[in-house]
Design a protein around this motif. Sequence first.
Motif, PDB file in Angstrom:
ATOM      1  N   VAL A 221       0.875  -1.170   0.000  1.00 10.79           N
ATOM      2  CA  VAL A 221       0.000   0.000   0.000  1.00 10.79           C
ATOM      3  C   VAL A 221       0.912   1.219   0.000  1.00 10.79           C
ATOM      4  O   VAL A 221       1.914   1.245   0.727  1.00 10.79           O
ATOM      5  CB  VAL A 221      -0.928   0.029   1.237  1.00 10.79           C
ATOM      6  CG1 VAL A 221      -1.662   1.362   1.337  1.00 10.79           C
ATOM      7  CG2 VAL A 221      -1.938  -1.118   1.176  1.00 10.79           C
ATOM      8  N   LEU A 222       0.595   2.205  -0.835  1.00 14.58           N
ATOM      9  CA  LEU A 222       1.423   3.409  -0.948  1.00 14.58           C
ATOM     10  C   LEU A 222       0.726   4.589  -0.278  1.00 14.58           C
ATOM     11  O   LEU A 222      -0.492   4.742  -0.392  1.00 14.58           O
ATOM     12  CB  LEU A 222       1.683   3.739  -2.417  1.00 14.58           C
ATOM     13  CG  LEU A 222       2.817   2.997  -3.143  1.00 14.58           C
ATOM     14  CD1 LEU A 222       2.669   1.483  -3.026  1.00 14.58           C
ATOM     15  CD2 LEU A 222       2.865   3.383  -4.600  1.00 14.58           C
ATOM     16  N   LYS A 252      -3.916  -8.513   5.080  1.00 16.65           N
ATOM     17  CA  LYS A 252      -3.209  -9.127   3.955  1.00 16.65           C
ATOM     18  C   LYS A 252      -2.062  -8.260   3.432  1.00 16.65           C
ATOM     19  O   LYS A 252      -1.304  -8.679   2.571  1.00 16.65           O
ATOM     20  CB  LYS A 252      -4.192  -9.402   2.816  1.00 16.65           C
ATOM     21  CG  LYS A 252      -5.242 -10.449   3.147  1.00 16.65           C
ATOM     22  CD  LYS A 252      -6.159 -10.700   1.962  1.00 16.65           C
ATOM     23  CE  LYS A 252      -7.200 -11.760   2.283  1.00 16.65           C
ATOM     24  NZ  LYS A 252      -8.106 -12.001   1.133  1.00 16.65           N
ATOM     25  N   THR A 253      -1.938  -7.035   3.960  1.00 14.97           N
ATOM     26  CA  THR A 253      -0.886  -6.113   3.507  1.00 14.97           C
ATOM     27  C   THR A 253       0.471  -6.534   4.085  1.00 14.97           C
ATOM     28  O   THR A 253       0.592  -6.757   5.289  1.00 14.97           O
ATOM     29  CB  THR A 253      -1.195  -4.671   3.950  1.00 14.97           C
ATOM     30  OG1 THR A 253      -2.491  -4.302   3.489  1.00 14.97           O
ATOM     31  CG2 THR A 253      -0.170  -3.699   3.392  1.00 14.97           C
ATOM     32  N   ASP A 254       1.462  -6.645   3.210  1.00 16.55           N
ATOM     33  CA  ASP A 254       2.810  -6.999   3.673  1.00 16.55           C
ATOM     34  C   ASP A 254       3.640  -5.765   4.001  1.00 16.55           C
ATOM     35  O   ASP A 254       4.402  -5.773   4.967  1.00 16.55           O
ATOM     36  CB  ASP A 254       3.529  -7.814   2.588  1.00 16.55           C
ATOM     37  CG  ASP A 254       2.870  -9.167   2.364  1.00 16.55           C
ATOM     38  OD1 ASP A 254       2.915  -9.991   3.280  1.00 16.55           O
ATOM     39  OD2 ASP A 254       2.287  -9.371   1.279  1.00 16.55           O
ATOM     40  N   TYR A 255       3.508  -4.716   3.166  1.00 15.96           N
ATOM     41  CA  TYR A 255       4.310  -3.495   3.368  1.00 15.96           C
ATOM     42  C   TYR A 255       3.481  -2.259   3.060  1.00 15.96           C
ATOM     43  O   TYR A 255       2.668  -2.253   2.129  1.00 15.96           O
ATOM     44  CB  TYR A 255       5.524  -3.477   2.429  1.00 15.96           C
ATOM     45  CG  TYR A 255       6.493  -4.606   2.612  1.00 15.96           C
ATOM     46  CD1 TYR A 255       7.486  -4.566   3.593  1.00 15.96           C
ATOM     47  CD2 TYR A 255       6.434  -5.719   1.775  1.00 15.96           C
ATOM     48  CE1 TYR A 255       8.387  -5.613   3.740  1.00 15.96           C
ATOM     49  CE2 TYR A 255       7.327  -6.771   1.918  1.00 15.96           C
ATOM     50  CZ  TYR A 255       8.299  -6.716   2.897  1.00 15.96           C
ATOM     51  OH  TYR A 255       9.182  -7.752   3.041  1.00 15.96           O
ATOM     52  N   VAL A 256       3.734  -1.209   3.816  1.00 16.19           N
ATOM     53  CA  VAL A 256       3.229   0.123   3.480  1.00 16.19           C
ATOM     54  C   VAL A 256       4.441   0.957   3.110  1.00 16.19           C
ATOM     55  O   VAL A 256       5.364   1.122   3.918  1.00 16.19           O
ATOM     56  CB  VAL A 256       2.458   0.771   4.644  1.00 16.19           C
ATOM     57  CG1 VAL A 256       2.211   2.253   4.362  1.00 16.19           C
ATOM     58  CG2 VAL A 256       1.124   0.058   4.856  1.00 16.19           C
ATOM     59  N   LYS A 275       4.415  -3.778   8.391  1.00 20.71           N
ATOM     60  CA  LYS A 275       5.747  -3.213   8.200  1.00 20.71           C
ATOM     61  C   LYS A 275       5.687  -1.969   7.318  1.00 20.71           C
ATOM     62  O   LYS A 275       5.120  -1.984   6.229  1.00 20.71           O
ATOM     63  CB  LYS A 275       6.682  -4.242   7.576  1.00 20.71           C
ATOM     64  CG  LYS A 275       8.129  -3.767   7.527  1.00 20.71           C
ATOM     65  CD  LYS A 275       9.093  -4.891   7.191  1.00 20.71           C
ATOM     66  CE  LYS A 275      10.530  -4.398   7.249  1.00 20.71           C
ATOM     67  NZ  LYS A 275      11.502  -5.461   6.972  1.00 20.71           N
ATOM     68  N   ILE A 276       6.294  -0.873   7.796  1.00 20.17           N
ATOM     69  CA  ILE A 276       6.333   0.393   7.055  1.00 20.17           C
ATOM     70  C   ILE A 276       7.762   0.628   6.568  1.00 20.17           C
ATOM     71  O   ILE A 276       8.716   0.521   7.338  1.00 20.17           O
ATOM     72  CB  ILE A 276       5.874   1.570   7.950  1.00 20.17           C
ATOM     73  CG1 ILE A 276       4.438   1.353   8.421  1.00 20.17           C
ATOM     74  CG2 ILE A 276       5.994   2.891   7.191  1.00 20.17           C
ATOM     75  CD1 ILE A 276       3.970   2.314   9.492  1.00 20.17           C
TER      76      ILE A 276
END
Length: 286
Positions: A221-222, A252-256, A275-276
């Motif tokens: 996600v950006l 379900k998001t792995d990275y922001v 994780k950001i």
Amino acid sequence: NLYCPAQTTRRVEFFAARGALDIESVGGIVADKLVERGLVKEPLDLFELKIEPVAKLNLGTEEAPRVFGEKNATKAMNAIERARTLPLSRWLYALAIPDVGKTTATQLTRFHDTIQDVADSQLLRDILEYHQRREHKESAKEIAERLIKSGFAKPSKSKAGKDGIVTEVGPAVAQSVLDFFASATGRKILRRMKELGIEPKSEKVSAKKAAALPLAEKTFVLTGTLPLMTREEATEKIEALGGHVTGSVSKKTDYVLAGAEPGSKFDKAKEMGVKIIDEAGFRKML
């Protein structure tokens, strides 16, 4: 009404937008005047434009004329010519097929060689048939195995979806794509692209190769403004390496991927323990 001038202008602008075919200089007042003058009645007409009438376009009024000019016309024509060679995913997105955004377009083109293959896709037909036959376990299992073997699906990990599959695209998208290309509009687009000699390049990869990509099955996600790249550029890099980009943070998001002045997605990621990373961290993953 597909032939309403205002709607035609919007379709041309979308088709030529940076995230679609990136046809520089063909947007806003230029698109409006091309349609108004009858030079463009549908987006693919751009590929039959000649420099002279485009250069003579008056972007102003009769009282205060503002001619587009040969230099700008040449720039636009060069951009139109470049668009011929853009990847299949960009073309699928540019055609404004209902339910097909950039990510979905990329997913589709990883499993199809040509735009005609997408139009005739057995994979998309299998998705529809699978969902229609789910109550008939044996026939559904056969279709599921076929989809898994192709890499277009994987076994479901959820308890609710036991013995089921998760496909690259859902039945609504599959139906929308097949319906679009079966329609009079879709058939005309395929015919004209063939007549114009436009054959978008495939981004098809084998299931084995797709699984080996560095960001395979990772969801990003950006948020915020990145220092050295646009969100669009970041999205293209993620998708090219097998990842997915979604619009909202979930389990379900792995990275922001966060830049300056991030929004509520940043706060939600912190709350959920997602994780950001910043742009520097992202570049190390590429």
